[in-house]
Design a protein around this motif. Structure first.
Motif, short mmCIF file in Angstrom:
data_model
loop_
_atom_site.label_atom_id
_atom_site.label_comp_id
_atom_site.label_asym_id
_atom_site.label_seq_id
_atom_site.Cartn_x
_atom_site.Cartn_y
_atom_site.Cartn_z
N TYR A 122 0.82 -1.21 0.00
CA TYR A 122 0.00 0.00 0.00
C TYR A 122 0.86 1.26 0.00
N ALA A 176 -8.52 2.52 -2.74
CA ALA A 176 -8.22 2.08 -1.38
C ALA A 176 -9.52 1.76 -0.68
N GLU A 195 -8.61 3.09 5.01
CA GLU A 195 -7.19 3.28 4.74
C GLU A 195 -6.78 4.73 4.52
N LEU A 250 -3.84 6.74 7.08
CA LEU A 250 -3.36 5.70 7.98
C LEU A 250 -2.12 6.12 8.78
N ARG A 299 -2.17 0.35 10.83
CA ARG A 299 -3.56 -0.11 10.87
C ARG A 299 -4.09 -0.22 12.30
N GLU A 358 -9.50 -6.24 -0.05
CA GLU A 358 -8.39 -5.41 -0.51
C GLU A 358 -7.74 -5.96 -1.77
#
Length: 313
Positions: free
Chosen positions: A32, A58, A62, A65, A222, A282
């Motif tokens: 990412y 995304a 997200e 983040l 996260r 994802e």
């Protein structure tokens, strides 16, 4: 733009003159954010993390983040958990120290050391959960928080299921069935009244080993303020906490609770559903290849069905 030209403004934001830059190169492995290793003339090695442009597809949670990553590292360091040190952070970047070590998954320790290291990891997780936060949910506010954990978690789950619809992801169980099962089990979430620091991505790749010891927990982007039981989901991704006695022993030493009643089992099943859904959904915006999709089909989809079966009355 060269890597050096990309890095220079962020060094200057940290008060490091551009002349101190000795070199930089991309780091691979993430799916990412963009990571660059920065080498300074004094020998210091830093890592610069940059989010993708906002137009890159995304999931809803997200956005922004890195705000949570900075919060995680600073909070974790305060309770003696080894993490990167934040050198500088701002709108859309984090510059941090590079930690020694290799991901547990890249160089698994000898079998004789596994239980010792799992105990150590459990103790670190227990320390994390002594840190309490201002409110439940993601620090970015990408998913609006509710007054309590039940409303916040259900909003997180709903946003994720909306992502599945937005990216036309075919789930193994219809989204409405997932919503219904989660809603029926949701009263168990009311037992969680204090938001604690949860990394929520503590798979082996984010645990560094150096010299036979855990040298750092990384990739705290996260993180959330939530239920400590959510952490046990990511610590034993496709299993249950009861499957890892060494981890639980260390977790108890670190201050964690290891007695799981029916409400606790329901909550852990909810968190597994959420995590497995992230892994499945994802894949669409990331554009995963055939090998990754085969793994998801073979391992994650059955695990999601099992977690949902645990929620069924």
């Amino acid at each position: 733009m060269t890597a050096a030209a990309t890095v220079t403004p962020f060094l200057e934001a940290a008060g490091i003159p551009a002349a101190e830059l000795a070199g930089c190169e991309p780091l691979t492995g993430g799916t990412y954010n963009t990571l660059l290793r920065v080498r300074l003339r004094a020998g210091t090695r830093l890592v610069l993390k940059l989010p993708p442009p906002r137009e890159v597809p995304a999931l809803a949670y997200e956005r922004d983040l890195l705000r949570g990553e900075v919060m995680f590292y600073r909070a974790a360091a305060g309770v003696g958990v080894p993490v990167p040190e934040v050198v500088a952070a701002g709108d859309g970047f984090v510059l941090m120290t590079e930690c020694a070590g290799t991901g547990w998954h890249q160089a698994p320790p000898p079998a004789a050391d596994r239980d010792r290291l799992r105990r150590a990891l459990g103790e670190l997780a227990g320390r994390l959960h002594t840190v309490t936060g201002p409110r439940f949910g993601y620090p970015s506010g990408a998913i609006p928080a509710a007054d309590g954990w039940r409303g916040t978690f259900l909003a997180m789950l709903s946003a994720l299921l909306d992502d599945a619809e937005r990216y036309a992801v075919r789930l193994p169980v219809p989204a409405e069935r997932i919503r219904a099962l989660a809603s029926a089990a949701a009263p168990a979430l009311d037992e969680v009244t204090v938001p604690v620091l949860v990394h929520f991505d503590l798979w082996d790749g984010n645990v560094l080993i150096d010299g036979g010891e855990i040298s750092a927990l990384i990739d705290g982007e996260r993180m959330m303020w939530g239920d400590p039981l959510a952490e046990l989901t990511s610590l034993n991704l496709l299993g249950g906490p009861e499957d890892d006695a060494a981890l639980l022993a260390g977790y108890a030493v670190g201050g964690g609770r290891t007695a799981f009643d029916e409400a606790a089992h329901l909550r852990m099943a909810l968190y597994r559903c959420y995590l497995y859904l992230i892994m499945l959904i994802e894949a669409a915006p990331r554009g995963y290849g055939a090998d990754r999709h085969a793994m998801l089909d073979a391992r994650v989809k059955p695990a999601l069905r099992a977690a949902l079966d645990r929620l069924a009355p």
